[in-house]
Design a protein around this motif. Structure first.
Motif, PDB file in Angstrom:
ATOM      1  N   GLN A 119       1.323  -7.452  -3.394  1.00 23.23           N
ATOM      2  CA  GLN A 119       0.146  -6.526  -3.266  1.00 23.23           C
ATOM      3  C   GLN A 119      -1.068  -6.908  -3.986  1.00 23.23           C
ATOM      4  O   GLN A 119      -2.439  -6.994  -3.051  1.00 23.23           O
ATOM      5  N   SER A 120      -1.096  -7.255  -4.989  1.00 19.21           N
ATOM      6  CA  SER A 120      -2.261  -7.612  -5.816  1.00 19.21           C
ATOM      7  C   SER A 120      -2.901  -9.085  -5.268  1.00 19.21           C
ATOM      8  O   SER A 120      -3.949  -9.313  -5.253  1.00 19.21           O
ATOM      9  N   ASP A 121      -1.936 -10.035  -4.768  1.00 15.07           N
ATOM     10  CA  ASP A 121      -2.476 -11.066  -3.728  1.00 15.07           C
ATOM     11  C   ASP A 121      -3.217 -10.537  -2.708  1.00 15.07           C
ATOM     12  O   ASP A 121      -4.291 -11.217  -2.464  1.00 15.07           O
ATOM     13  N   CYS A 122      -2.786  -9.717  -2.034  1.00 11.45           N
ATOM     14  CA  CYS A 122      -3.497  -9.163  -0.816  1.00 11.45           C
ATOM     15  C   CYS A 122      -4.684  -8.723  -1.185  1.00 11.45           C
ATOM     16  O   CYS A 122      -5.810  -8.810  -0.609  1.00 11.45           O
ATOM     17  N   ASP A 123      -4.794  -7.691  -2.300  1.00 14.34           N
ATOM     18  CA  ASP A 123      -5.970  -7.275  -2.988  1.00 14.34           C
ATOM     19  C   ASP A 123      -7.108  -8.370  -3.237  1.00 14.34           C
ATOM     20  O   ASP A 123      -8.337  -8.096  -3.010  1.00 14.34           O
ATOM     21  N   ARG A 124      -6.678  -9.312  -3.900  1.00 12.46           N
ATOM     22  CA  ARG A 124      -7.259 -10.632  -4.291  1.00 12.46           C
ATOM     23  C   ARG A 124      -8.188 -11.042  -3.259  1.00 12.46           C
ATOM     24  O   ARG A 124      -9.189 -11.583  -3.526  1.00 12.46           O
ATOM     25  N   TYR A 125      -7.548 -11.514  -2.057  1.00 15.60           N
ATOM     26  CA  TYR A 125      -7.880 -12.119  -1.116  1.00 15.60           C
ATOM     27  C   TYR A 125      -8.042 -11.656   0.379  1.00 15.60           C
ATOM     28  O   TYR A 125      -8.816 -12.185   1.097  1.00 15.60           O
ATOM     29  N   SER A 126      -7.920 -10.362   0.375  1.00 17.61           N
ATOM     30  CA  SER A 126      -8.092  -9.577   1.659  1.00 17.61           C
ATOM     31  C   SER A 126      -8.178  -8.019   1.382  1.00 17.61           C
ATOM     32  O   SER A 126      -7.472  -7.645   0.262  1.00 17.61           O
ATOM     33  N   SER A 127      -8.480  -7.412   2.467  1.00 17.83           N
ATOM     34  CA  SER A 127      -8.380  -5.781   2.206  1.00 17.83           C
ATOM     35  C   SER A 127      -7.263  -5.423   3.071  1.00 17.83           C
ATOM     36  O   SER A 127      -7.014  -4.167   3.356  1.00 17.83           O
ATOM     37  N   SER A 128      -6.331  -6.244   3.515  1.00 21.34           N
ATOM     38  CA  SER A 128      -5.187  -5.739   4.198  1.00 21.34           C
ATOM     39  C   SER A 128      -4.057  -5.047   3.442  1.00 21.34           C
ATOM     40  O   SER A 128      -4.016  -5.292   2.037  1.00 21.34           O
ATOM     41  N   GLN A 129      -3.003  -4.583   3.858  1.00 27.38           N
ATOM     42  CA  GLN A 129      -1.937  -3.953   2.959  1.00 27.38           C
ATOM     43  C   GLN A 129      -0.699  -4.379   3.421  1.00 27.38           C
ATOM     44  O   GLN A 129       0.148  -3.788   4.043  1.00 27.38           O
ATOM     45  N   MET A 130      -0.588  -5.791   3.325  1.00 29.60           N
ATOM     46  CA  MET A 130       0.684  -6.503   3.651  1.00 29.60           C
ATOM     47  C   MET A 130       1.342  -6.270   5.021  1.00 29.60           C
ATOM     48  O   MET A 130       2.266  -5.761   5.105  1.00 29.60           O
ATOM     49  N   PRO A 131       0.441  -6.362   6.151  1.00 32.27           N
ATOM     50  CA  PRO A 131       0.841  -5.925   7.382  1.00 32.27           C
ATOM     51  C   PRO A 131       1.936  -6.885   7.971  1.00 32.27           C
ATOM     52  O   PRO A 131       2.912  -6.467   8.764  1.00 32.27           O
ATOM     53  N   ARG A 132       2.211  -8.115   7.352  1.00 32.41           N
ATOM     54  CA  ARG A 132       3.241  -8.925   7.724  1.00 32.41           C
ATOM     55  C   ARG A 132       4.423  -9.061   7.109  1.00 32.41           C
ATOM     56  O   ARG A 132       5.241  -9.795   7.342  1.00 32.41           O
ATOM     57  N   VAL A 133       4.451  -8.231   5.913  1.00 31.47           N
ATOM     58  CA  VAL A 133       5.719  -8.234   4.997  1.00 31.47           C
ATOM     59  C   VAL A 133       6.305  -6.761   5.107  1.00 31.47           C
ATOM     60  O   VAL A 133       5.732  -5.674   5.039  1.00 31.47           O
ATOM     61  N   ARG A 134       7.824  -6.704   5.177  1.00 34.05           N
ATOM     62  CA  ARG A 134       8.588  -5.663   4.936  1.00 34.05           C
ATOM     63  C   ARG A 134       9.550  -6.005   3.860  1.00 34.05           C
ATOM     64  O   ARG A 134       9.841  -7.257   3.291  1.00 34.05           O
ATOM     65  N   PHE A 135      10.128  -4.890   3.260  1.00 33.09           N
ATOM     66  CA  PHE A 135      10.970  -5.041   2.039  1.00 33.09           C
ATOM     67  C   PHE A 135      12.236  -4.261   2.369  1.00 33.09           C
ATOM     68  O   PHE A 135      12.385  -3.115   2.971  1.00 33.09           O
ATOM     69  N   LEU A 136      13.398  -4.784   1.984  1.00 38.44           N
ATOM     70  CA  LEU A 136      14.681  -4.361   2.063  1.00 38.44           C
ATOM     71  C   LEU A 136      15.413  -4.404   0.816  1.00 38.44           C
ATOM     72  O   LEU A 136      15.664  -5.797   0.355  1.00 38.44           O
ATOM     73  N   GLU A 137      16.017  -3.523   0.266  1.00 40.65           N
ATOM     74  CA  GLU A 137      16.867  -3.436  -1.126  1.00 40.65           C
ATOM     75  C   GLU A 137      18.285  -3.212  -0.547  1.00 40.65           C
ATOM     76  O   GLU A 137      18.566  -2.164  -0.008  1.00 40.65           O
ATOM     77  N   SER A 138      19.170  -4.163  -0.702  1.00 43.13           N
ATOM     78  CA  SER A 138      20.649  -3.987   0.059  1.00 43.13           C
ATOM     79  C   SER A 138      21.524  -2.922  -0.535  1.00 43.13           C
ATOM     80  O   SER A 138      22.077  -2.137   0.116  1.00 43.13           O
ATOM     81  N   GLN A 139      21.268  -2.596  -1.886  1.00 43.97           N
ATOM     82  CA  GLN A 139      22.109  -1.676  -2.678  1.00 43.97           C
ATOM     83  C   GLN A 139      21.540  -0.325  -2.117  1.00 43.97           C
ATOM     84  O   GLN A 139      22.090   0.735  -2.491  1.00 43.97           O
ATOM     85  N   ALA A 140      20.354  -0.216  -1.592  1.00 42.86           N
ATOM     86  CA  ALA A 140      19.644   1.132  -1.613  1.00 42.86           C
ATOM     87  C   ALA A 140      19.900   1.657  -0.093  1.00 42.86           C
ATOM     88  O   ALA A 140      19.574   3.076   0.092  1.00 42.86           O
ATOM     89  N   VAL A 141      20.702   0.886   0.673  1.00 43.35           N
ATOM     90  CA  VAL A 141      20.866   1.510   2.269  1.00 43.35           C
ATOM     91  C   VAL A 141      22.300   1.192   2.437  1.00 43.35           C
ATOM     92  O   VAL A 141      23.371   0.376   1.678  1.00 43.35           O
ATOM     93  N   ASP A 142      23.089   1.814   3.495  1.00 43.48           N
ATOM     94  CA  ASP A 142      24.573   1.818   3.612  1.00 43.48           C
ATOM     95  C   ASP A 142      24.817   0.405   4.167  1.00 43.48           C
ATOM     96  O   ASP A 142      25.703  -0.001   3.972  1.00 43.48           O
ATOM     97  N   ASP A 143      24.169   0.025   5.174  1.00 45.20           N
ATOM     98  CA  ASP A 143      24.286  -1.043   6.296  1.00 45.20           C
ATOM     99  C   ASP A 143      23.058  -2.033   6.133  1.00 45.20           C
ATOM    100  O   ASP A 143      22.102  -1.922   6.820  1.00 45.20           O
ATOM    101  N   GLU A 144      22.963  -2.994   5.101  1.00 44.07           N
ATOM    102  CA  GLU A 144      21.964  -3.722   5.111  1.00 44.07           C
ATOM    103  C   GLU A 144      21.702  -4.798   6.145  1.00 44.07           C
ATOM    104  O   GLU A 144      20.640  -5.160   6.515  1.00 44.07           O
ATOM    105  N   PHE A 145      22.781  -5.177   6.877  1.00 45.52           N
ATOM    106  CA  PHE A 145      22.443  -5.990   7.883  1.00 45.52           C
ATOM    107  C   PHE A 145      21.697  -5.280   9.176  1.00 45.52           C
ATOM    108  O   PHE A 145      20.926  -5.836   9.447  1.00 45.52           O
TER     109      PHE A 145
END
Length: 485
Positions: free
Chosen positions: A198-224
């Motif tokens: 996010q800091s990289d986005c803030d440094r180079y553009s005003s976007s909010q990471m539109p091309r990026v999603r995040f997934l933490e495997s231990q936080a969901v029942d079925d990561e696949f």
């Protein structure tokens, strides 16, 4: 072939019988133009490449049996600026002024529109690979899992380098969508990596990471299942992206060599140097790395630095890397591989003087730390080792959309961006047409190949697949410098 008038060795274009025995000196190797006394400098490219360990007769083979490197430890340097060169041998009608690329929200331009899955830690690399394989069946977009084995059991700068590399890849312009896949208990914590992105986005553009999603495997029942859902979201966004005409100044090209031979500094590397000079005159960026393969040729780069601060950064780049060798008890001159030596390269100075020619003759505009992004047009120097995949990955991390890779021995590999292989000799290109994208061998015959190489680069930027892409040979390697817990 005599490369420079002051050279006391010449390079054989064809094999020759050794004097006094039945052996054969291979093509690409050196023979003495005149007698060279023990302790005397061996000169090639107009520069010392080592010294003779015994008397060498005129016409005698000059190689590791009778010469050694001059390199030792760190040095002090003086800034003696020289005018940069100017290579403009291809017309605008040949090079054009634009290419077809994907304009991203931060102003950079991608030459691909792929879906990348980036693990935060090696523990989920196989999950990333399975997701990529399965989702590839459902989309015409290329899906890549950027597997690696790090992200945990690392400390200090070593850990920080891994995080910087992954954050930079998450925002690479060749990716139309990125899934950052974590485990949940690694020390490369998702929250910290997300903040860095996010800091990289803030440094180079005003976007909010539109091309990026995040997934933490231990936080969901079925990561696949969750990963497949997020990839579908990313695909929908990426599929809406279209190529548009972009100025040549948006190109960022990485320069790399591997499996070099005695012709590397005569054919392919100087050809890349001419390309580098030409496109940087149009506002493009080029990046030269492999710092150990600057040892012995570093002053040629230092004296082309745009100003004193850039010179000072180049000195630190060289001496810090030499100190890295010394701290591990290794000699700074022990670099040429067995393949390099078989191809005619004897010392690191000889390898370096051929290697740096890829950067052309223009001004050095900036010096980048490992994991740092290019911000200056023109020639940039980047801190990274000579290892093929580590260095090529570092080029991609810096923002290069394409890597040009010269080789005299051949290699099939590629990093996560198109990796165009340029052969130094025609025999390799003929023998390995499924590896080699471009043959620089005809340079030995006096042919001007610059327009053809320019066209290949622009066609690749516009969507034509490099052979590593056609063969599905791609990967990343992170430079690990610290202890493993």
């Amino acid at each position: 072939m005599v490369i420079h008038e002051s050279d006391n060795v010449e390079v054989l274009l064809d094999p020759r019988s050794c004097q006094g025995d039945s052996g054969v000196i291979p093509a690409g190797h050196k023979v003495a133009r005149k007698a060279i006394n023990a302790g005397e400098m061996v000169i090639k490219y107009g520069q010392p490449i080592g010294h003779a360990t015994c008397d060498i007769a005129a016409g005698e083979w000059v190689h590791s049996h009778n010469m050694v490197t001059n390199l030792s430890g760190t040095l002090e340097y003086q800034y003696n600026p020289v005018p940069s060169g100017n290579c403009s041998t291809a017309t605008d009608s040949v090079i054009g002024e634009s290419f077809m690329g994907y304009l991203r929200e931060d102003g950079r331009v991608g030459v691909r529109n792929e879906l990348w899955i980036i693990p935060t830690v090696g523990c989920v690399s196989h999950v990333a690979e399975r997701l990529a394989e399965e989702f590839q069946k459902r989309t015409p977009l290329t899906v890549r899992a950027l597997k690696h084995e790090y992200g945990c059991s690392q400390l200090g700068c070593d850990h920080e380098n891994t995080r910087k590399v992954l954050a930079a890849l998450a925002l690479h312009p060749n990716a139309g969508g990125v899934l950052v896949l974590g485990l949940g208990c690694e020390n490369n914590r998702m929250s910290e990596l997300r903040s860095l992105i996010q800091s990289d986005c803030d440094r180079y553009s005003s976007s909010q990471m539109p091309r990026v999603r995040f997934l933490e495997s231990q936080a969901v029942d079925d990561e696949f299942a969750e990963g497949m859902r997020l990839l579908a979201e990313l695909e929908a966004q990426a599929s809406a992206c279209v190529r548009t005409q972009q100025p040549l100044s948006k190109l960022c090209i990485g320069l790399k060599c591997g499996g070099s031979d005695g012709f590397s500094g005569i054919t392919a590397n100087p050809l890349l140097g001419r390309l580098c000079d030409l496109i940087t005159q149009k506002g493009a960026s080029t990046v030269l790395t492999e710092v150990p393969e600057m040892f012995g040729a570093e002053t040629l780069l230092m004296n082309r630095c745009v100003d004193r601060p850039t010179f000072d950064k180049t000195v630190r780049l060289i001496n810090d890397f030499k100190q890295y060798y010394l701290d591990h008890g290794q000699p700074v001159g022990e670099n040429p591989s067995p393949g390099n030596k078989a191809g005619g390269i004897t010392t690191l100075e000889e390898k370096s003087l051929g290697c740096v020619q890829k950067g052309g003759t223009g001004t050095v505009m900036d010096v980048l730390e490992y994991g740092q992004r290019v911000t200056s047009s023109g020639l940039n120097l980047l801190s990274a080792p000579g290892n093929d995949l580590v260095a090529s990955t570092a080029l991609a991390v810096s923002g290069c959309q394409i890597v040009l890779f010269t080789t005299g021995r051949g290699t099939p590999f590629g990093t996560c961006v198109p990796t165009l292989k340029v052969s130094t000799n025609s025999a390799l290109a003929d023998r390995k047409p499924h590896w080699i994208d471009f043959n620089a061998g005809p340079v030995l015959e006096g042919k001007d190949l610059l327009p053809d190489l320019l066209r290949l680069v622009l066609d690749t930027a516009g969507g034509d697949a490099a052979l590593n892409e056609k063969n599905n040979y791609s990967g990343i390697a992170i430079w690990k410098t610290g202890v493993t817990l």
